[in-house]
Design an enzyme around this catalytic site. Structure first.
Site, short mmCIF file in Angstrom:
data_model
loop_
_atom_site.label_atom_id
_atom_site.label_comp_id
_atom_site.label_asym_id
_atom_site.label_seq_id
_atom_site.Cartn_x
_atom_site.Cartn_y
_atom_site.Cartn_z
N ARG A 28 45.77 36.67 39.45
CA ARG A 28 44.56 37.12 40.09
C ARG A 28 43.48 36.10 39.68
NH1 ARG A 28 44.10 43.59 39.32
NH2 ARG A 28 45.86 44.28 40.48
N ARG A 41 32.72 36.19 49.68
CA ARG A 41 33.08 37.60 50.06
C ARG A 41 31.89 38.50 50.59
NH1 ARG A 41 34.24 41.87 51.74
NH2 ARG A 41 35.38 43.51 50.73
N TYR A 157 52.87 51.90 48.43
CA TYR A 157 51.67 51.94 48.89
C TYR A 157 51.73 52.53 50.52
CZ TYR A 157 49.11 48.99 45.90
OH TYR A 157 48.35 48.31 44.59
#
Length: 359
Positions: A28, A41, A157
């Site tokens: 990450r 973002r 998920y």
């Protein structure tokens, strides 16, 4: 033709060669702890960023530029949940909450809603475009990693509808609907093999498979519902790449599955990622003389503990992996968390270079 490599340290380490120092990168590393990430973002949604090759490239390069000369690999900015999207499921990223599936799989009948053999190059072509663009823009500074999620983690998920603390729904499928579970795992496995192979064709030089929820399974269930599919992915990708005489190192990261390390050393993967629950010296003992490289495994939360603990624990970790000049890649034991100070990340990377070069 892509620019020639200036730093291939991580590729050599992944292949088991003796290197001048252990390479380092961070899971990450392109993400929320960087202020430059948030500037991007603020203009696009999460999956819009993933689906825009220029944005994905920019985000992938942010840590490489900020920590110039300290990172030995870039990893493409994307998400493991693009596979469920390719299979026909809707996934959204909720602010402060994470991924959300508005219509998760509830019963085996819901498998009929999925696209059994999706056209991966068409549906996920934006990932391959991002990889090609990033590989060009890296200009050979460091190798570029591609990645995917492991079938069990993806399945969890798809059934839970997002993250979970108990995994009750996903595990209920394993126990109540074992055949349907295998169908779903097979579906994800086949799509993943194509996906990872296409990433290499696009320019990825290494691959990592994230089994983030591996540790939620018992040893028995891991060997039944996770391990065989991990092996199939490794074998399938290598077999497909071999047709064009290509080869790339492959990393498997089964978080929490410390109990399966001996088995994983025989899985065919070149590198095994370890989380912080595994003692380096014990991992080295279990590996024995098998030609497998380890990756990891500093607890990400140590980066909140101040410079003294960051330095001492980094030094201990490197020493635990026998100095790391063969069979070791430095990393965290899981992905870096959003609140970490980038200056402390720089300090960690500097200690990796310092003690990795000394041993």
């Amino acid at each position: 033709m892509y620019p020639s490599m200036k730093n291939d340290l991580i590729i050599r380490a992944a292949r088991g060669e003796t290197v001048e120092r252990p390479p380092v990168w961070i899971m990450r590393q392109a993400g929320r702890y960087l202020p430059e990430y948030h500037k991007v973002r603020s203009k696009q949604s999460f999956f819009e960023m993933c689906q825009t090759p220029e944005t994905s490239c920019e985000l992938t390069l942010q840590p490489i530029n900020r920590f110039d000369g300290l990172l030995d690999a870039a990893i493409i900015f994307s998400d493991i949940l693009v596979i469920p999207q390719a299979l026909g499921m809707q996934v959204v990223m909720l602010e402060q909450k994470g991924p959300h599936f508005p219509e998760p799989l509830a019963t085996p009948e819901d498998l009929e809603k999925l696209e059994k053999v999706p056209n991966i190059p068409a549906k996920l072509g934006y990932v391959m475009d991002a990889i090609s663009l990033t590989r060009e823009n890296l200009d050979g500074r460091v190798p570029l990693l591609g990645f995917s999620g492991a079938p069990w983690t993806i399945m969890a998920y798809m059934i839970e509808g997002g993250g979970s603390k108990t995994f009750t729904k996903a595990k209920s499928w394993l126990f109540r609907y074992p055949e349907a579970s295998r169908r779903l795992l097979n579906m994800v496995t086949e799509a993943t093999i194509v996906y990872l192979t296409q990433q290499v064709y696009a320019g990825a030089q290494m691959l990592q498979i994230f089994d983030s929820w591996a540790g939620e399974l018992s040893p028995q269930d891991f060997l039944e519902f996770s391990y065989p599919y991990l092996v199939r992915i490794c074998e399938g990708v290598k077999k497909e790449l071999n047709k064009s005489k290509r080869t790339v190192p492959m990393i498997v990261y089964p978080k929490g599955a410390w109990y399966a390390l001996d088995k994983l050393c025989d899985s065919g993967y070149d590198v095994i990622g370890l989380d912080w629950t595994m003692d380096p010296k014990e991992a080295v003992r279990i590996r024995g003389d098998r030609r497998v490289t380890f990756q990891g495994n500093l607890d990400p939360n140590i980066l909140y503990g101040g410079r003294e603990i960051i330095e001492s624990r980094t030094k201990e970790m490197i020493e635990g992996f026998k100095g790391g000049k063969q069979g070791y890649i430095i990393n965290l034991g899981h992905g870096i968390t959003p609140g970490v100070n980038p200056d402390d990340v720089r300090f960690f990377l500097e200690q990796c270079h310092k003690y990795g070069s000394q041993t």
